[in-house]
Motif scaffolding. Structure first.
Motif, PDB file in Angstrom:
ATOM      1  N   TRP A  91       0.646  -1.177  -0.033  1.00 12.93           N
ATOM      2  CA  TRP A  91      -0.166   0.109   0.019  1.00 12.93           C
ATOM      3  C   TRP A  91       0.898   1.128  -0.041  1.00 12.93           C
ATOM      4  O   TRP A  91       0.578   2.384  -0.712  1.00 12.93           O
ATOM      5  CB  TRP A  91      -0.995  -0.013   1.240  1.00 12.93           C
ATOM      6  CG  TRP A  91      -1.883  -1.220   1.186  1.00 12.93           C
ATOM      7  CD1 TRP A  91      -2.242  -1.866   0.149  1.00 12.93           C
ATOM      8  CD2 TRP A  91      -2.446  -1.687   2.336  1.00 12.93           C
ATOM      9  NE1 TRP A  91      -2.815  -3.156   0.750  1.00 12.93           N
ATOM     10  CE2 TRP A  91      -3.147  -2.737   2.075  1.00 12.93           C
ATOM     11  CE3 TRP A  91      -2.661  -1.335   3.821  1.00 12.93           C
ATOM     12  CZ2 TRP A  91      -4.099  -3.593   2.775  1.00 12.93           C
ATOM     13  CZ3 TRP A  91      -3.327  -2.064   4.583  1.00 12.93           C
ATOM     14  CH2 TRP A  91      -4.130  -3.279   4.264  1.00 12.93           C
ATOM     15  N   MET A  92       1.793   1.034   0.798  1.00  9.87           N
ATOM     16  CA  MET A  92       2.760   2.452   0.891  1.00  9.87           C
ATOM     17  C   MET A  92       3.495   2.458  -0.484  1.00  9.87           C
ATOM     18  O   MET A  92       3.614   3.682  -1.049  1.00  9.87           O
ATOM     19  CB  MET A  92       3.880   2.275   1.743  1.00  9.87           C
ATOM     20  CG  MET A  92       3.336   2.353   3.216  1.00  9.87           C
ATOM     21  SD  MET A  92       4.669   2.027   4.671  1.00  9.87           S
ATOM     22  CE  MET A  92       3.636   1.232   5.952  1.00  9.87           C
ATOM     23  N   ARG A  93       3.954   1.522  -1.283  1.00  6.36           N
ATOM     24  CA  ARG A  93       4.529   1.630  -2.524  1.00  6.36           C
ATOM     25  C   ARG A  93       3.553   2.164  -3.455  1.00  6.36           C
ATOM     26  O   ARG A  93       3.904   3.148  -4.321  1.00  6.36           O
ATOM     27  CB  ARG A  93       5.110   0.291  -3.145  1.00  6.36           C
ATOM     28  CG  ARG A  93       6.233  -0.007  -2.458  1.00  6.36           C
ATOM     29  CD  ARG A  93       6.756  -1.410  -3.299  1.00  6.36           C
ATOM     30  NE  ARG A  93       8.116  -1.902  -2.867  1.00  6.36           N
ATOM     31  CZ  ARG A  93       8.614  -2.984  -2.176  1.00  6.36           C
ATOM     32  NH1 ARG A  93       7.583  -3.600  -1.775  1.00  6.36           N
ATOM     33  NH2 ARG A  93       9.734  -3.151  -1.688  1.00  6.36           N
ATOM     34  N   TRP A  94       2.289   1.727  -3.583  1.00  5.33           N
ATOM     35  CA  TRP A  94       1.231   2.289  -4.172  1.00  5.33           C
ATOM     36  C   TRP A  94       1.112   3.749  -3.944  1.00  5.33           C
ATOM     37  O   TRP A  94       0.990   4.678  -4.881  1.00  5.33           O
ATOM     38  CB  TRP A  94       0.018   1.236  -4.331  1.00  5.33           C
ATOM     39  CG  TRP A  94      -1.194   1.990  -5.051  1.00  5.33           C
ATOM     40  CD1 TRP A  94      -2.052   2.967  -4.525  1.00  5.33           C
ATOM     41  CD2 TRP A  94      -1.588   1.795  -6.156  1.00  5.33           C
ATOM     42  NE1 TRP A  94      -3.098   3.261  -5.410  1.00  5.33           N
ATOM     43  CE2 TRP A  94      -2.616   2.663  -6.361  1.00  5.33           C
ATOM     44  CE3 TRP A  94      -0.917   0.993  -7.137  1.00  5.33           C
ATOM     45  CZ2 TRP A  94      -3.264   2.723  -7.758  1.00  5.33           C
ATOM     46  CZ3 TRP A  94      -1.544   0.981  -8.654  1.00  5.33           C
ATOM     47  CH2 TRP A  94      -2.683   1.886  -8.716  1.00  5.33           C
ATOM     48  N   ASN A  95       0.747   3.990  -2.662  1.00  3.41           N
ATOM     49  CA  ASN A  95       0.402   5.549  -2.256  1.00  3.41           C
ATOM     50  C   ASN A  95       1.643   6.538  -2.795  1.00  3.41           C
ATOM     51  O   ASN A  95       1.415   7.604  -3.127  1.00  3.41           O
ATOM     52  CB  ASN A  95       0.140   5.563  -0.849  1.00  3.41           C
ATOM     53  CG  ASN A  95      -1.308   5.072  -0.638  1.00  3.41           C
ATOM     54  OD1 ASN A  95      -2.208   5.043  -1.489  1.00  3.41           O
ATOM     55  ND2 ASN A  95      -1.662   4.614   0.540  1.00  3.41           N
ATOM     56  N   ALA A  96       2.762   5.838  -2.778  1.00  6.10           N
ATOM     57  CA  ALA A  96       3.946   6.643  -3.023  1.00  6.10           C
ATOM     58  C   ALA A  96       3.895   6.793  -4.404  1.00  6.10           C
ATOM     59  O   ALA A  96       4.053   7.933  -5.080  1.00  6.10           O
ATOM     60  CB  ALA A  96       5.250   6.004  -2.623  1.00  6.10           C
ATOM     61  N   MET A  97       3.871   5.839  -5.171  1.00  8.11           N
ATOM     62  CA  MET A  97       3.587   6.076  -6.790  1.00  8.11           C
ATOM     63  C   MET A  97       2.415   7.046  -6.971  1.00  8.11           C
ATOM     64  O   MET A  97       2.863   7.883  -7.807  1.00  8.11           O
ATOM     65  CB  MET A  97       3.419   4.895  -7.394  1.00  8.11           C
ATOM     66  CG  MET A  97       3.086   4.707  -8.814  1.00  8.11           C
ATOM     67  SD  MET A  97       1.582   5.051  -9.398  1.00  8.11           S
ATOM     68  CE  MET A  97       0.627   3.957  -8.658  1.00  8.11           C
ATOM     69  N   ALA A  98       1.553   6.725  -6.443  1.00 10.66           N
ATOM     70  CA  ALA A  98       0.005   7.751  -6.764  1.00 10.66           C
ATOM     71  C   ALA A  98       0.445   9.260  -6.636  1.00 10.66           C
ATOM     72  O   ALA A  98      -0.230  10.028  -7.351  1.00 10.66           O
ATOM     73  CB  ALA A  98      -1.053   7.353  -6.024  1.00 10.66           C
ATOM     74  N   MET A  99       0.937   9.449  -5.533  1.00 12.82           N
ATOM     75  CA  MET A  99       1.490  10.593  -5.054  1.00 12.82           C
ATOM     76  C   MET A  99       2.087  11.478  -6.240  1.00 12.82           C
ATOM     77  O   MET A  99       2.033  12.527  -6.534  1.00 12.82           O
ATOM     78  CB  MET A  99       2.388  10.842  -3.826  1.00 12.82           C
ATOM     79  CG  MET A  99       2.561  12.138  -2.874  1.00 12.82           C
ATOM     80  SD  MET A  99       3.498  11.788  -1.613  1.00 12.82           S
ATOM     81  CE  MET A  99       3.077  10.329  -1.059  1.00 12.82           C
ATOM     82  N   VAL A 100       3.336  10.919  -6.565  1.00 20.94           N
ATOM     83  CA  VAL A 100       4.095  11.391  -7.781  1.00 20.94           C
ATOM     84  C   VAL A 100       3.512  11.595  -8.969  1.00 20.94           C
ATOM     85  O   VAL A 100       3.516  12.475  -9.743  1.00 20.94           O
ATOM     86  CB  VAL A 100       5.478  10.406  -7.723  1.00 20.94           C
ATOM     87  CG1 VAL A 100       6.253  11.229  -8.767  1.00 20.94           C
ATOM     88  CG2 VAL A 100       6.228  10.442  -6.597  1.00 20.94           C
ATOM     89  N   VAL A 101       2.760  10.512  -9.518  1.00 21.12           N
ATOM     90  CA  VAL A 101       1.941  10.433 -10.539  1.00 21.12           C
ATOM     91  C   VAL A 101       0.855  11.563 -10.815  1.00 21.12           C
ATOM     92  O   VAL A 101       0.803  12.166 -11.551  1.00 21.12           O
ATOM     93  CB  VAL A 101       1.424   8.962 -10.930  1.00 21.12           C
ATOM     94  CG1 VAL A 101       0.606   9.107 -12.233  1.00 21.12           C
ATOM     95  CG2 VAL A 101       2.895   7.981 -11.095  1.00 21.12           C
ATOM     96  N   LYS A 102       0.216  11.758  -9.563  1.00 20.22           N
ATOM     97  CA  LYS A 102      -0.993  12.410  -9.502  1.00 20.22           C
ATOM     98  C   LYS A 102      -0.554  14.024  -9.700  1.00 20.22           C
ATOM     99  O   LYS A 102      -0.857  14.862 -10.510  1.00 20.22           O
ATOM    100  CB  LYS A 102      -1.751  12.386  -8.290  1.00 20.22           C
ATOM    101  CG  LYS A 102      -2.774  11.131  -8.304  1.00 20.22           C
ATOM    102  CD  LYS A 102      -3.268  10.900  -7.038  1.00 20.22           C
ATOM    103  CE  LYS A 102      -4.354  11.654  -6.583  1.00 20.22           C
ATOM    104  NZ  LYS A 102      -5.534  11.158  -7.367  1.00 20.22           N
ATOM    105  N   PRO A 152       8.488  10.379  -0.682  1.00 21.06           N
ATOM    106  CA  PRO A 152       7.216  10.046  -1.173  1.00 21.06           C
ATOM    107  C   PRO A 152       6.708   8.726  -0.271  1.00 21.06           C
ATOM    108  O   PRO A 152       5.577   8.652   0.277  1.00 21.06           O
ATOM    109  CB  PRO A 152       7.167   9.449  -2.583  1.00 21.06           C
ATOM    110  CG  PRO A 152       8.324  10.575  -3.118  1.00 21.06           C
ATOM    111  CD  PRO A 152       9.270  10.515  -1.948  1.00 21.06           C
ATOM    112  N   GLY A 153       7.617   7.906  -0.074  1.00 19.29           N
ATOM    113  CA  GLY A 153       7.104   6.609   0.862  1.00 19.29           C
ATOM    114  C   GLY A 153       7.090   6.903   2.113  1.00 19.29           C
ATOM    115  O   GLY A 153       6.253   6.074   2.900  1.00 19.29           O
ATOM    116  N   VAL A 154       7.599   7.756   2.795  1.00 19.18           N
ATOM    117  CA  VAL A 154       7.882   8.067   4.260  1.00 19.18           C
ATOM    118  C   VAL A 154       6.340   8.855   4.372  1.00 19.18           C
ATOM    119  O   VAL A 154       5.505   8.506   5.255  1.00 19.18           O
ATOM    120  CB  VAL A 154       8.833   9.023   4.721  1.00 19.18           C
ATOM    121  CG1 VAL A 154       8.652   9.140   6.242  1.00 19.18           C
ATOM    122  CG2 VAL A 154      10.078   8.199   4.387  1.00 19.18           C
TER     123      VAL A 154
END
Length: 899
Positions: A91-102, A152-154
């Motif tokens: 979930w953290m990997r996904w949310n970190a990715m989503a944060m940057v991509v969005k 982003p992961g933190v």
């Protein structure tokens, strides 16, 4: 024929006595099995030592085999709920990715990094879940320097913990409106969250080493209990090429900093490509750290490699592992299992046979050590418990782990921030996120309900470790008392007739008085770089001692002298040797102790001015980011104050550099009383008020009489400008002369020349800080622009000070003209403003000749004043020509800027 005998026979060509060799190996094997590897290591080292002492040439090998340091049967398994932890990481990997991509779909220029955290997620999760303590009553808290690109992961973790909102994640890298998150770890921008900045790269490892030593220093001096605390620093393998990353590892080994753990994320890639495509970065780093006295733990292979390594009786697999280059390993993870079978295992037929029953998918999922929670936990446990040495964990990972074709193990991984829909789908599937296909285009954040077992587990783990991390203390709970200004009377008063001192001596007197203070004395941290005698500070050696974790194991050669070189386990001075970067890192540790240790410390780092901000400018900027509080003292400052030293020693620009750091408060005082007033004000602001500022003060080693403080001067000294001396009241012509540092004394002498030789009166202004005057003027200008209808516009201090005066204004300093030019915009309208400065390279000579060369001595100040008057029509131009002739100035002399 057994495989073991086969191996022996293969080596027989180079072995004159195969059977004897086998007997020795069998004996060593027996020791390992019956008495353990430590005993075997001891015996081998004793034999090597004996052989060398008897004349045998045995080359030193700094590296070990390319396998895990901790054997499979000795590593401690993670006690955590691995299913929950794996889902949380996903979930953290996904949310970190989503944060940057969005962020980049909304604004394609914002940037951001996905791949670093993707490779680090398991390590950070292990630390947060099982090792890193938050500050509590019983534990001061661990200090974590988090790899900058993994921010982003933190944030993603803090989001699942409920510490950050979805709105904040949506505004990643959009902070101006107050709802966003900083790009990297920035305490200045997120003061209650990030403990330390770790970019620019290389600064994290350097600062962490000195932070760990500072914890030992506090413990030794009984200022704080720190023996149960650890400093963990995460950095990338590419980052280790920064000089700062490796430059102080010898300090850590020598100081036996067993409270320090460095984790190098060896994903084999830097920003543009492989770190060591033709080599092996883990082996290279192992050799360097082992040579520097560190405990080195390699975490290379995951648990599913263990059965293969156990079958490797002939050592073929280990040999291929060692011979395979990092560029090849990168290629394997960028391809698929079939490619791995052909190009890695296909290097030897027996390896192909070894994996013949494994599918291509099985081969593809052979983990690197950094992605195996058991291997990571075991290495963290060893690092946590190891004594007597700092520990470095060299952990092999895959950059962009989980990003698939869009970035996993690819040269483009670091810059990848705009995943297309297919790449997002692939990552969703890889980590089994419960997100429907019709939602993928929005790249939604994922957060389960607060009562989900994984979220409850997340909170339970942090509760067991004292609270959430990262977190930062904004102010100390301590209330320390700053002595009254009158305490420093010896520095404030005029010197006795015939007595001369330098501003450096004034500073040392102030410091000596402060060291005796009941409240603050013990909190003073003098930091020196092997120049104590240059600044007349050697008297402190005996008085407060030099910190050394071993004490003093020898009798110093100067023991019979009053100021002998005294080292002590509880010494107060940090003597860093010829090491400006290390000293600045020590200063930062002390200057942020109010936050990291809840102990207000007052560091004074004294250095050759030219070797200060010019050399450690990036660290000074980081200090601003960290909201550091303390004093930087630039000794032997100015372009012309340092007799005989020359180009690389003479500073005419450090104040320009200091002016670029918003929370640095810079001064260039001329007199002892100015030094005392400024230092006292710094104590008031940083200790009493706990303001997040630090002071840069330049000091000179030129001796002269000190006029002493006059009542009412204090406020304007601190503002940066005050009237030092008025000229004759009834003179026909008048000028305003201004200066700072030692050149103010040339200005004073010029006032006498103007009066005695030309009948022109001069008011003399001391300007301890042109930078503060400029900041004040800019602030006033801004306020007036934004408040156009205000009844009473504001007036800058320099404007107000000069408004009631007459005549042109002439300024001379020992710095580049830019220094005093900062205030030109705030000079009263229709007034001439002439600046003299020391632009150009320094050179060796006496002070008098240097000031003549740079055209800042009393004669040039006088000529500049006369020329400005002539340009205004107040006197004839011929008077200027007469002065040039009278003072022996060559009008055809070369411009010093071009020399």
């Amino acid at each position: 024929m057994s495989a073991q005998l086969d191996q022996v026979l293969a080596q027989a060509a180079n072995d004159p006595d195969v059977m004897e060799t086998q007997e020795w190996l069998d004996a060593l094997e027996a020791v390992i099995e019956n008495e353990g590897p430590e005993r075997a290591h001891y015996l081998v080292e004793r034999m090597i030592d004996l052989a060398r002492r008897r004349g045998s040439h045995i080359p030193f090998s700094p590296t070990t085999a390319y396998v895990n340091t901790i054997p499979a049967d000795l590593g401690e398994n993670s006690p955590g709920n691995l299913e929950y932890e794996e889902r949380l990481r996903s979930w953290m990997r996904w949310n970190a990715m989503a944060m940057v991509v969005k962020a980049n779909r909304a604004d394609g220029d914002l940037g951001g990094h996905i791949s670093s955290f993707a490779s680090l997620a398991n390590m950070l999760g292990t630390g947060f879940n099982h090792f890193w303590h938050a500050p509590t009553e019983d534990h001061g808290g661990d200090l974590i320097y988090i790899q900058g690109h993994s921010s982003p992961g933190v944030y993603a973790r803090a989001f699942l913990e409920g510490r950050l909102s979805e709105e904040q994640l949506i505004n990643f890298r959009r902070e101006v409106d107050g709802k966003g998150l900083s790009s990297y770890p920035h305490p200045k921008l997120m003061p209650d969250f990030w403990q330390f900045p770790t970019v620019s790269m290389g600064l994290g490892p350097l600062m962490a080493i000195y932070q760990a030593r500072f914890l030992k220093y506090l413990q030794a001096r009984e200022v704080a209990k720190t023996d149960n605390r650890k400093v963990w620093v995460f950095c990338g393998d590419g980052e280790m090429d920064e000089v700062e990353s490796m430059g102080a590892i010898g300090v850590a080994g020598r100081e036996q900093l067993d409270n320090l753990v460095m984790v190098v994320n060896c994903n084999l890639q830097r920003l543009d490509g492989p770190v060591r495509g033709n080599g092996k970065i883990i082996q290279e780093l192992e050799g360097e750290f082992r040579g520097a006295g560190w405990n080195v733990v390699k975490v290379i292979w995951g648990s599913n490699w263990d059965p293969l390594l156990a079958k490797d009786k002939e050592g073929i697999l280990q040999r291929v592992m060692m011979e395979t280059l990092d560029g090849e390993y990168q290629n394997y993870k960028a391809k698929d299992g079939a490619y791995v079978r052909k190009h890695f295992f296909g290097k030897h037929p027996k390896l192909l046979e070894m994996v013949s029953r494994m599918s291509d998918d099985d081969l593809w999922h052979l983990l690197r050590g950094g992605h195996d929670p058991h291997k990571v936990y075991a290495s963290f446990k060893v690092a946590q418990e190891h004594k007597g040495q700092p520990t470095v964990l060299l952990v092999k990972t895959v950059k962009g782990y989980g990003m698939g074709k869009s970035g996993e193990a690819r040269n483009t991984a670091h810059q990848t921030k705009k995943l297309d829909d297919e790449a997002v789908r692939e990552m969703r599937d890889r980590f089994a996120l419960p997100i429907a296909d019709d939602q993928l285009a929005d790249v939604p954040f994922y957060k389960p309900a607060d009562d989900a077992p994984e979220i409850k587990y997340l909170h339970e783990r942090r509760k067991a470790l004292g609270g959430y991390l990262p977190q930062r203390r904004v102010k100390s709970d301590e209330k320390l008392v700053v002595p009254e200004l009158a305490t420093f009377k010896a520095v404030l008063d005029a010197t006795a007739e015939g007595r001369e001192i330098s501003t450096t001596q004034a500073y040392v007197r102030f410091l000596t008085i402060l060291l005796r203070d009941a409240s603050l004395g013990k909190r003073v941290v003098p930091i020196l770089v092997d120049e104590s005698r240059t600044f007349g500070m050697e008297g402190l050696f005996r008085q407060i001692g030099i910190y050394n974790h071993q004490g003093q194991l020898y009798e110093p050669v100067d023991k019979d002298q009053v100021s002998y070189y005294r080292e002590d386990k509880a010494g107060q001075i940090l003597q860093e040797g010829i090491n400006e970067a290390g000293a600045m890192a020590s200063w930062i540790a002390a200057a942020t102790s109010y936050s990291t240790n809840d102990r207000i410390m007052v560091p004074f780092y004294t250095f050759y001015s030219m070797f200060g901000l010019q050399r450690i400018g990036d660290l000074a900027w980081a200090a601003g980011d960290m909201r550091a509080r303390g004093f930087l003292l630039g000794g032997t400052a100015g372009r012309t104050t340092l007799n005989g030293e020359g180009l690389q020693h003479e500073d005419g620009h450090s104040h320009i550099m200091a002016s670029t750091i918003p929370n640095c408060v810079p001064y260039d005082p001329t007199f002892a009383h100015e030094v005392a007033v400024i230092l006292h004000d710094g104590l008031r602001r940083m200790v009493t008020n706990q303001e997040d500022v630090f002071y840069y003060i330049t000091l000179m080693n030129e001796n002269y009489a000190q006029p002493g403080l006059k009542a009412g001067q204090e406020e304007n000294i601190l503002k940066g400008l005050y009237l030092l001396q008025e000229g004759q009241k009834k003179a026909k012509q008048r000028v305003q002369l201004m200066g700072s540092g030692t050149i103010l004394r040339e200005v004073i002498a010029a006032a006498d020349l103007l009066n005695d030789d030309w009948g022109i009166a001069a008011d003399i202004w001391s300007a301890p800080s042109f930078t503060l005057l400029a900041r004040d003027g800019q602030d006033v200008e801004r306020w007036n622009m934004l408040n156009p209808t205000a009844k009473k516009p504001r007036v800058a201090h320099i404007t107000q000070s000069l408004q009631g005066t007459s005549g042109p204004i002439v300024v001379a300093t020992d710095y580049m003209r830019t220094f005093a030019e900062q205030v030109r915009a705030f000079i009263p309208k229709d007034r001439s403003y002439k600046v003299l400065g020391t632009d150009g390279f320094g050179r060796s000579d006496s002070r008098a000749k240097l000031r003549e060369f740079f055209e800042v001595n009393r004669y040039f100040v006088t000529v500049a004043a006369l020329k400005t008057l002539a340009d205004e029509g107040a006197i004839e131009q011929s008077v200027v020509a007469d002065a040039i002739k009278k003072y022996g100035i060559d009008p055809n002399k070369a411009n010093p800027v071009t020399q």
